[in-house]
Design a protein around this motif. Structure first.
Motif, PDB file in Angstrom:
ATOM      1  N   LYS A 669      25.331  34.549  20.511  1.00 36.36           N
ATOM      2  CA  LYS A 669      24.302  34.054  21.440  1.00 36.36           C
ATOM      3  C   LYS A 669      23.263  35.132  21.716  1.00 36.36           C
ATOM      4  O   LYS A 669      22.049  34.879  21.718  1.00 36.36           O
ATOM      5  CB  LYS A 669      24.948  33.612  22.752  1.00 36.36           C
ATOM      6  CG  LYS A 669      25.815  32.375  22.644  1.00 36.36           C
ATOM      7  CD  LYS A 669      26.558  32.104  23.954  1.00 36.36           C
ATOM      8  CE  LYS A 669      27.512  30.930  23.821  1.00 36.36           C
ATOM      9  NZ  LYS A 669      28.270  30.689  25.064  1.00 36.36           N
ATOM     10  N   PHE A 670      23.745  36.346  21.968  1.00 35.25           N
ATOM     11  CA  PHE A 670      22.825  37.448  22.269  1.00 35.25           C
ATOM     12  C   PHE A 670      21.936  37.758  21.065  1.00 35.25           C
ATOM     13  O   PHE A 670      20.743  38.033  21.209  1.00 35.25           O
ATOM     14  CB  PHE A 670      23.617  38.693  22.665  1.00 35.25           C
ATOM     15  CG  PHE A 670      22.747  39.890  22.952  1.00 35.25           C
ATOM     16  CD1 PHE A 670      22.087  40.017  24.159  1.00 35.25           C
ATOM     17  CD2 PHE A 670      22.584  40.883  21.996  1.00 35.25           C
ATOM     18  CE1 PHE A 670      21.272  41.111  24.421  1.00 35.25           C
ATOM     19  CE2 PHE A 670      21.778  41.977  22.247  1.00 35.25           C
ATOM     20  CZ  PHE A 670      21.117  42.096  23.462  1.00 35.25           C
ATOM     21  N   ILE A 671      22.535  37.706  19.867  1.00 27.83           N
ATOM     22  CA  ILE A 671      21.752  37.996  18.654  1.00 27.83           C
ATOM     23  C   ILE A 671      20.632  36.975  18.490  1.00 27.83           C
ATOM     24  O   ILE A 671      19.490  37.338  18.186  1.00 27.83           O
ATOM     25  CB  ILE A 671      22.683  38.011  17.416  1.00 27.83           C
ATOM     26  CG1 ILE A 671      23.564  39.266  17.439  1.00 27.83           C
ATOM     27  CG2 ILE A 671      21.873  37.963  16.124  1.00 27.83           C
ATOM     28  CD1 ILE A 671      24.634  39.281  16.359  1.00 27.83           C
ATOM     29  N   VAL A 672      20.929  35.674  18.685  1.00 32.88           N
ATOM     30  CA  VAL A 672      19.893  34.644  18.581  1.00 32.88           C
ATOM     31  C   VAL A 672      18.808  34.885  19.628  1.00 32.88           C
ATOM     32  O   VAL A 672      17.604  34.826  19.329  1.00 32.88           O
ATOM     33  CB  VAL A 672      20.507  33.240  18.758  1.00 32.88           C
ATOM     34  CG1 VAL A 672      19.412  32.177  18.840  1.00 32.88           C
ATOM     35  CG2 VAL A 672      21.439  32.917  17.600  1.00 32.88           C
ATOM     36  N   PHE A 673      19.223  35.161  20.855  1.00 32.20           N
ATOM     37  CA  PHE A 673      18.272  35.424  21.937  1.00 32.20           C
ATOM     38  C   PHE A 673      17.377  36.608  21.585  1.00 32.20           C
ATOM     39  O   PHE A 673      16.145  36.535  21.698  1.00 32.20           O
ATOM     40  CB  PHE A 673      19.056  35.711  23.224  1.00 32.20           C
ATOM     41  CG  PHE A 673      18.207  36.188  24.366  1.00 32.20           C
ATOM     42  CD1 PHE A 673      17.480  35.294  25.137  1.00 32.20           C
ATOM     43  CD2 PHE A 673      18.122  37.541  24.677  1.00 32.20           C
ATOM     44  CE1 PHE A 673      16.694  35.736  26.192  1.00 32.20           C
ATOM     45  CE2 PHE A 673      17.348  37.993  25.724  1.00 32.20           C
ATOM     46  CZ  PHE A 673      16.627  37.079  26.487  1.00 32.20           C
ATOM     47  N   GLN A 674      17.988  37.686  21.124  1.00 36.84           N
ATOM     48  CA  GLN A 674      17.235  38.912  20.868  1.00 36.84           C
ATOM     49  C   GLN A 674      16.351  38.787  19.633  1.00 36.84           C
ATOM     50  O   GLN A 674      15.184  39.198  19.639  1.00 36.84           O
ATOM     51  CB  GLN A 674      18.216  40.075  20.677  1.00 36.84           C
ATOM     52  CG  GLN A 674      17.564  41.434  20.666  1.00 36.84           C
ATOM     53  CD  GLN A 674      16.922  41.762  21.997  1.00 36.84           C
ATOM     54  OE1 GLN A 674      17.582  41.773  23.019  1.00 36.84           O
ATOM     55  NE2 GLN A 674      15.631  41.993  22.013  1.00 36.84           N
ATOM     56  N   LEU A 675      16.894  38.212  18.565  1.00 33.37           N
ATOM     57  CA  LEU A 675      16.110  38.097  17.330  1.00 33.37           C
ATOM     58  C   LEU A 675      14.927  37.147  17.501  1.00 33.37           C
ATOM     59  O   LEU A 675      13.895  37.319  16.850  1.00 33.37           O
ATOM     60  CB  LEU A 675      16.998  37.629  16.178  1.00 33.37           C
ATOM     61  CG  LEU A 675      18.053  38.633  15.678  1.00 33.37           C
ATOM     62  CD1 LEU A 675      18.767  38.085  14.447  1.00 33.37           C
ATOM     63  CD2 LEU A 675      17.437  39.988  15.362  1.00 33.37           C
ATOM     64  N   THR A 676      15.072  36.139  18.367  1.00 35.33           N
ATOM     65  CA  THR A 676      13.945  35.227  18.628  1.00 35.33           C
ATOM     66  C   THR A 676      12.779  35.995  19.228  1.00 35.33           C
ATOM     67  O   THR A 676      11.617  35.831  18.813  1.00 35.33           O
ATOM     68  CB  THR A 676      14.380  34.105  19.594  1.00 35.33           C
ATOM     69  OG1 THR A 676      15.463  33.381  19.006  1.00 35.33           O
ATOM     70  CG2 THR A 676      13.227  33.143  19.848  1.00 35.33           C
ATOM     71  N   ILE A 677      13.061  36.863  20.196  1.00 36.03           N
ATOM     72  CA  ILE A 677      12.021  37.691  20.808  1.00 36.03           C
ATOM     73  C   ILE A 677      11.441  38.663  19.783  1.00 36.03           C
ATOM     74  O   ILE A 677      10.215  38.789  19.635  1.00 36.03           O
ATOM     75  CB  ILE A 677      12.587  38.470  22.009  1.00 36.03           C
ATOM     76  CG1 ILE A 677      13.066  37.508  23.085  1.00 36.03           C
ATOM     77  CG2 ILE A 677      11.551  39.435  22.578  1.00 36.03           C
ATOM     78  CD1 ILE A 677      13.851  38.164  24.192  1.00 36.03           C
ATOM     79  N   ASN A 678      12.333  39.331  19.067  1.00 35.42           N
ATOM     80  CA  ASN A 678      11.874  40.340  18.097  1.00 35.42           C
ATOM     81  C   ASN A 678      11.025  39.717  16.994  1.00 35.42           C
ATOM     82  O   ASN A 678       9.976  40.249  16.613  1.00 35.42           O
ATOM     83  CB  ASN A 678      13.081  41.057  17.486  1.00 35.42           C
ATOM     84  CG  ASN A 678      13.834  41.888  18.504  1.00 35.42           C
ATOM     85  OD1 ASN A 678      13.463  41.917  19.681  1.00 35.42           O
ATOM     86  ND2 ASN A 678      14.891  42.553  18.080  1.00 35.42           N
ATOM     87  N   ALA A 679      11.500  38.571  16.473  1.00 34.18           N
ATOM     88  CA  ALA A 679      10.785  37.923  15.375  1.00 34.18           C
ATOM     89  C   ALA A 679       9.407  37.456  15.835  1.00 34.18           C
ATOM     90  O   ALA A 679       8.403  37.620  15.121  1.00 34.18           O
ATOM     91  CB  ALA A 679      11.603  36.744  14.843  1.00 34.18           C
ATOM     92  N   SER A 680       9.338  36.879  17.049  1.00 30.16           N
ATOM     93  CA  SER A 680       8.042  36.395  17.538  1.00 30.16           C
ATOM     94  C   SER A 680       7.082  37.550  17.826  1.00 30.16           C
ATOM     95  O   SER A 680       5.882  37.453  17.533  1.00 30.16           O
ATOM     96  CB  SER A 680       8.241  35.550  18.803  1.00 30.16           C
ATOM     97  OG  SER A 680       8.822  36.320  19.834  1.00 30.16           O
ATOM     98  N   ALA A 681       7.609  38.650  18.378  1.00 28.71           N
ATOM     99  CA  ALA A 681       6.748  39.807  18.663  1.00 28.71           C
ATOM    100  C   ALA A 681       6.183  40.394  17.372  1.00 28.71           C
ATOM    101  O   ALA A 681       4.998  40.742  17.296  1.00 28.71           O
ATOM    102  CB  ALA A 681       7.536  40.867  19.423  1.00 28.71           C
ATOM    103  N   VAL A 682       7.040  40.509  16.355  1.00 27.88           N
ATOM    104  CA  VAL A 682       6.574  41.029  15.063  1.00 27.88           C
ATOM    105  C   VAL A 682       5.546  40.071  14.457  1.00 27.88           C
ATOM    106  O   VAL A 682       4.491  40.495  13.951  1.00 27.88           O
ATOM    107  CB  VAL A 682       7.770  41.237  14.102  1.00 27.88           C
ATOM    108  CG1 VAL A 682       7.268  41.564  12.702  1.00 27.88           C
ATOM    109  CG2 VAL A 682       8.680  42.351  14.611  1.00 27.88           C
TER     110      VAL A 682
END
Length: 872
Positions: A669-682
């Protein structure tokens, strides 16, 4: 004075020559060694690299010390939390183990019986053994006769008879648990008394030798393998994104300048732009790394370890609980784990075939005779009408009586103990008015001598041949259910010499069994439903093992396989691998069988668990991916295990699997949450230069997003509850990536939507008009920054549940609400105090309404995404 034992001088000489009886223990890691080992985590290594890069940039005057400090704190917190949890649990385990070294033993020293610590025993000591004692060292019996429970050493539940050694006996190097004169450390005296002469102590004993087999290198856990793969993917994504964004920024500057000639005319500006582009690239690379992941793993593991301790599960190593959630195959003991670990009277059959399940239900005459059988027809000690010590059968009969006592107990005049030839014991007793005999033993022997039975009214009636045949048939059925039978009879009158061949009166037949734990049946069904294959391994005979396995729900289909040790030995490794998925029971198992099965299962790339309590189980416990040692087991088994099941209950193993899956799901769950933010920021920062957007997110904003979303979100997801639905999921393959297709699709949908919203804020005049006009669009830019943070918060509610209700089970993780509320409160505060540093300004009520509506739309996107994935 005793003819056995050592003098004080002989003790010192033996100590110099052979050492004392202290068991060797595996080298123990200090707190700092564990801490250093945790720095080897693949994600931590990436963070350390990012930290070093940031330090260099701060030193050059281009970095941000807040982000640098944030990464440093994240590294320290993650490693310290996990190390501290593991170290504390190891200390708790050590306290359990220290109890074993406090055992006191009675030995003859200088001609006198003295009590010494078990570790102080030396070769040559004469140890006094009585019923209930645990044998402290290997040696030979000098006098007396013992019955031993050697199951901790050889896994066999049958009691072993031990007799004094012949004159001139030499110990040698042979290991033979069946030899009548050899007694081994770890055995328990269940009956008799004697004197043991110590031949081997400490590391030289069989018990000690087995501890040396626990030094084998451990296999990497499934989670560690998955995180290594994730670290490599994140590194590639971050480095690629960082380089592309740096190139995109430079191309954008080049375009704004009107072409290469105009742009490169001012090299100072070019160098400044290049430095800014490189700094942005480094920030993006750092942001791509979820530094909260190690902290989140440490927090969720620590929280669940404390919960598990309340459920009688002591986690010695974090890797154990992580791995438990990925189990494909579990090899489990029978005695004490699936069964209750002690014999119980489960039925009482009267002469007229009535079957009663409780002692209170017996007719008064039969109840009184049964009580007398237990307390008078026994070789065990009796205190206040209750058996003290005795073998397992006598202990079961004593428990069966409960609190029942008679006011007057007849006087025992004569007693003949049980022997393997007659297969019964008998006692002549005398009351105030009568003299009679009590007989207890094997039904096949005693029914031949019976001619009568006691009925419910206390009348002595004839027991016909037909009635005996019916009793024989019923006993045969019960024997198929792993029950032992014991006949209780009486003889009216005194006996002179031998017991008569005829004329006994049947009181009843007692059916005794180590019964299956009711909760274990439910737990086994839950574990099997979770996709974990459960195989029972026992030293019992095949018929008993099959009966218990059927009752426990392990054997349900004709195609399922049951092997004995001999049958297993005749199969090649390839044959075993082929049939392993259908295996359910291994009977008459040897320690080497367990090791072989674990090895072959691991060669099939399965994640393997093993339960055990004896020294003989230790090598297999160590070799398995996760070893479950029983709390009542030997110190060696506990040393070998990753997890100690304090109550010896299969239900606790189920809980360990559940908590392991909880940890894994929380991490996902944390990975999905974090990667969503990271991917969108990039994505936003990469696209921005090509559509003429200058700094959609400033460097300080990116740093704030990275810091708050990594660290605080780790606390939020760390408290996710253990849900029963996790046991309905299939176990994850050892080689499967941690980011599944479903998770990746969720990241893509969420990240894409957040990117599109970002573009809309910067390029849509309609969105811009929803905010107050300003020359630098500061209100719109502030609105997007807040919307971006709030969308991330909303997405946190999306990813924490599988279903469509984002608030499901939220009451079980109130910390999630508290952390998310804190993030929102801080973000609102920053609009007032952030100013030029964070490019923010206070918003009015209408503008906050726009922010909230855009943010809540993330919940709708989450629901639609789940519906889409559900259809796929």
């Amino acid at each position: 004075m005793s003819k056995y034992g050592l003098s004080s001088e002989q003790v010192q000489q033996s100590l110099r020559e052979h050492g004392n009886n202290t068991l060797p223990t595996p080298p123990r890691e200090s707190f700092w060694q564990k801490l250093l080992e945790n720095f080897q985590d693949p994600i931590i290594r990436i963070l350390i690299l990012a930290l070093l890069v940031n330090v260099v940039f701060v030193y050059m005057g281009h970095g941000d010390w807040i982000e640098t400090a944030g990464i440093f704190v994240a590294i320290l917190l993650a490693t310290f939390v996990s190390t501290w949890s593991e170290f504390n649990n190891e200390n708790a385990f050590q306290k359990l183990q220290e109890e074993a070294s406090r055992i006191r033993c009675k030995v003859w020293r200088d001609g006198e019986p003295v009590e010494i610590a078990i570790d102080d025993i030396v070769v040559g000591d004469a140890v006094i053994l009585e019923a209930g004692d645990r044998v402290p060292a290997d040696g030979v019996l000098l006098e007396g006769e013992l019955k031993l429970d050697q199951s901790a050493l050889n896994g066999e539940s049958d009691e072993a008879k031990k007799l004094p050694a012949a004159a001139g006996f030499v110990w040698g190097e042979k290991i033979d648990f069946l030899a009548e004169e050899r007694v081994y450390r770890g055995s328990v005296v269940v009956e008799g008394a004697g004197v043991l002469q110590v031949a081997k102590v400490g590391a030289a004993s069989v018990y000690g030798q087995l501890t040396q087999e626990l030094k084998e290198d451990e296999r990497e856990s499934p989670l560690k393998l998955k995180l290594q793969g994730l670290a490599e993917q994140i590194s590639r994504f971050g480095y690629t994104g960082g380089v592309l964004i740096a190139v995109a920024v430079m191309l954008h500057k080049l375009f704004l300048a009107g072409g290469p000639a105009a742009y490169f005319a001012n090299m100072t500006a070019v160098l400044q732009d290049l430095v800014q582009a490189v700094i942005l690239a480094i920030i993006i690379i750092v942001m791509a790394v979820p530094e909260g992941l190690p902290l989140m793993i440490a927090i969720v593991s620590s929280l669940n370890m404390r919960k598990m301790l309340r459920d009688n599960v002591l986690v010695r190593k974090l890797v154990g609980i992580e791995t438990a959630g990925s189990l494909n195959l579990l090899f489990t003991d029978k005695t004490g784990t699936i069964t209750k670990g002690k014999l119980e009277v489960v039925r009482f059959i009267t002469g007229d075939k009535q079957e009663l399940t409780s002692f209170d239900a017996l007719p008064e005459k039969i109840k009184e005779l049964t009580y007398q059988q237990v307390v008078l027809n026994t070789s065990a000690a009796v205190s206040e009408g209750k058996i003290v010590g005795g073998n397992m059968t006598e202990a079961a009969l004593s428990r069966y009586l409960g609190s029942y006592r008679t006011q007057e107990v007849p006087q025992r005049q004569h007693f003949v103990a049980f022997n393997s030839t007659s297969k019964y014991s008998w006692a002549q007793v005398a009351s105030a008015n009568d003299t009679y005999c009590l007989v207890k033993g094997a039904p096949e022997k005693l029914l031949l001598r019976t001619g009568f039975y006691w009925d419910a009214e206390g009348r002595r009636l004839a027991l016909t041949a037909g009635m005996k045949q019916q009793l024989d048939a019923r006993m045969l059925e019960l024997a198929g259910q792993a029950m032992r039978m014991l006949a209780l009879c009486s003889y009216e009158g005194a006996v002179d010499g031998e017991l008569p061949e005829r004329g006994l009166t049947l009181v009843g037949i007692v059916a005794i069994r180590d019964d299956v734990r009711p909760e274990a049946v439910e737990a086994i069904a839950a574990v099997q439903k979770a996709g974990v294959q459960v195989v029972m391994i026992t030293g019992d005979r095949k018929e008993t093992a099959v009966a218990i396995a059927k009752d426990a729900g392990l054997l349900q289909h004709p195609e399922e396989v049951v092997w004995t040790s001999d049958e297993l030995a005749q199969l090649s490794d390839d044959d075993v691998k082929l049939l392993l998925p259908r295996l359910r029971v291994v009977a008459r198992a040897l320690p080497l069988d367990k090791l072989r099965l674990v090895r072959l299962a691991q060669e099939l790339n399965l994640v393997v668990g093993m339960t055990g309590d004896g020294v003989n189980d230790s090598p297999a416990l160590k070799k398995a991916d996760v070893g479950f040692a029983m709390g009542s087991g030997t110190e060696v088994a506990k040393e070998a295990g990753d997890i100690v099941i304090l109550d010896d209950n299969f239900l606790s193993i189920k809980q360990a699997i559940l908590y392991g899956r909880t940890i894994y799901n929380s991490i996902c769950k944390f990975i999905v949450f974090q990667l969503t933010i990271n991917a969108s920021a990039v994505a936003i920062n990469f696209i921005a230069p090509f559509i003429n957007i200058d700094e959609p997110l400033t460097i300080t904003q990116i740093l704030w997003i990275n810091l708050v979303m990594d660290t605080l979100a780790a606390l939020a997801f760390g408290g996710e509850p253990a849900l029963k639905q996790y046991l309905e999921e299939e176990p994850k393959r050892r080689s499967a990536p941690i980011v599944s297709r479903k998770m990746l699709l969720s990241v893509v949908i969420g990240g894409l939507y957040m990117t599109l919203v970002g573009i809309a804020f910067y390029k849509s005049a309609w969105v811009d008009h929803l905010f107050r006009d300003a020359a630098n669009h500061i209100y719109t830019y502030t609105g997007f920054f807040c919307t971006y943070i709030f969308m991330a918060v909303a997405n946190g509610f999306n990813v924490r549940v599988e279903g469509l209700n984002p608030l499901k089970n939220i009451s079980l993780n109130k910390a999630f609400l508290q952390v998310m509320a804190l993030i929102i409160a801080i973000q609102v505060l920053l609009t007032y105090v952030g100013g030029r540093v964070l490019r923010t300004t206070p918003l009015n009520a209408g503008e906050w309404g726009v922010v909230v509506l855009f943010s809540l739309s993330m919940l709708i996107v989450g629901v639609l995404g789940k519906l889409f994935m559900g259809r796929r």
